[in-house]
Motif scaffolding. Sequence first.
Motif, PDB file in Angstrom:
ATOM      1  N   ALA A 154      -0.221  -2.389  -5.220  1.00  0.00           N
ATOM      2  CA  ALA A 154       0.961  -2.468  -6.081  1.00  0.00           C
ATOM      3  C   ALA A 154       2.176  -1.888  -5.358  1.00  0.00           C
ATOM      4  CB  ALA A 154       0.715  -1.707  -7.374  1.00  0.00           C
ATOM      5  N   LYS A 155       3.307  -2.579  -5.492  1.00  0.00           N
ATOM      6  CA  LYS A 155       4.574  -2.088  -4.964  1.00  0.00           C
ATOM      7  C   LYS A 155       5.505  -1.776  -6.136  1.00  0.00           C
ATOM      8  CE  LYS A 155       6.163  -3.940  -1.131  1.00  0.00           C
ATOM      9  NZ  LYS A 155       6.600  -4.952  -0.156  1.00  0.00           N
ATOM     10  N   LYS A 156       6.571  -1.079  -5.860  1.00  0.00           N
ATOM     11  CA  LYS A 156       7.496  -0.622  -6.913  1.00  0.00           C
ATOM     12  C   LYS A 156       8.016  -1.773  -7.770  1.00  0.00           C
ATOM     13  CE  LYS A 156       8.105   3.809  -5.586  1.00  0.00           C
ATOM     14  NZ  LYS A 156       7.670   4.919  -6.371  1.00  0.00           N
ATOM     15  N   GLY A 157       8.172  -2.966  -7.210  1.00  0.00           N
ATOM     16  CA  GLY A 157       8.717  -4.106  -7.935  1.00  0.00           C
ATOM     17  C   GLY A 157       7.842  -4.602  -9.074  1.00  0.00           C
ATOM     18  N   ILE A 158       6.591  -4.171  -9.134  1.00  0.00           N
ATOM     19  CA  ILE A 158       5.675  -4.653 -10.174  1.00  0.00           C
ATOM     20  C   ILE A 158       5.914  -3.940 -11.503  1.00  0.00           C
ATOM     21  CG2 ILE A 158       3.719  -3.101  -9.886  1.00  0.00           C
ATOM     22  CD1 ILE A 158       1.890  -5.543  -9.891  1.00  0.00           C
ATOM     23  N   LYS A 159       6.613  -2.800 -11.475  1.00  0.00           N
ATOM     24  CA  LYS A 159       6.800  -2.009 -12.702  1.00  0.00           C
ATOM     25  C   LYS A 159       7.401  -2.812 -13.848  1.00  0.00           C
ATOM     26  CE  LYS A 159       6.963   2.785 -11.397  1.00  0.00           C
ATOM     27  NZ  LYS A 159       7.782   3.941 -11.171  1.00  0.00           N
ATOM     28  N   GLY A 160       8.500  -3.511 -13.616  1.00  0.00           N
ATOM     29  CA  GLY A 160       9.123  -4.263 -14.697  1.00  0.00           C
ATOM     30  C   GLY A 160       8.784  -5.734 -14.682  1.00  0.00           C
ATOM     31  N   ALA A 161       7.864  -6.132 -13.840  1.00  0.00           N
ATOM     32  CA  ALA A 161       7.558  -7.552 -13.643  1.00  0.00           C
ATOM     33  C   ALA A 161       6.617  -8.076 -14.723  1.00  0.00           C
ATOM     34  CB  ALA A 161       6.930  -7.763 -12.275  1.00  0.00           C
TER      35      ALA A 161
END
Length: 123
Positions: A92-99
């Motif tokens: 998981a990368k930071k961009g998955i938080k609101g995805a």
Amino acid sequence: MEKKVSFSLHKEERIKKSRDFKYVFESGKSLGGVTLALYFILKSNGKPRAGFIASKRFSKKAVDRNRAKRLMREVFRLNKHRLYPCDIVFIAKKGIKGASYFDVEKDFLKLACKAGILREKEC
């Protein structure tokens, strides 16, 4: 007669042992997207297997880490029939938080196509 596709995620389709993770990290290749990174290694036979990582560096909150792993598992579960036999580690990368699910799936399919582990010809 058509081959029946199973959309469940069986125990043998998961990477659980640390030696298997280590093997994929050391011997495999990697690609990164906006929402996730993939480490993968092709196999000659068998089914695709996957492992999922959402570390505390990704988020200190267990809720965020669990949601990220749930999204990655769901993407793998619904698209595993489209993959060649391989071992994949999702990170998981930071961009998955609101995805949303569709963002993660689109990112995965783009990375899988680039990696050459997607069976479909048109990417």
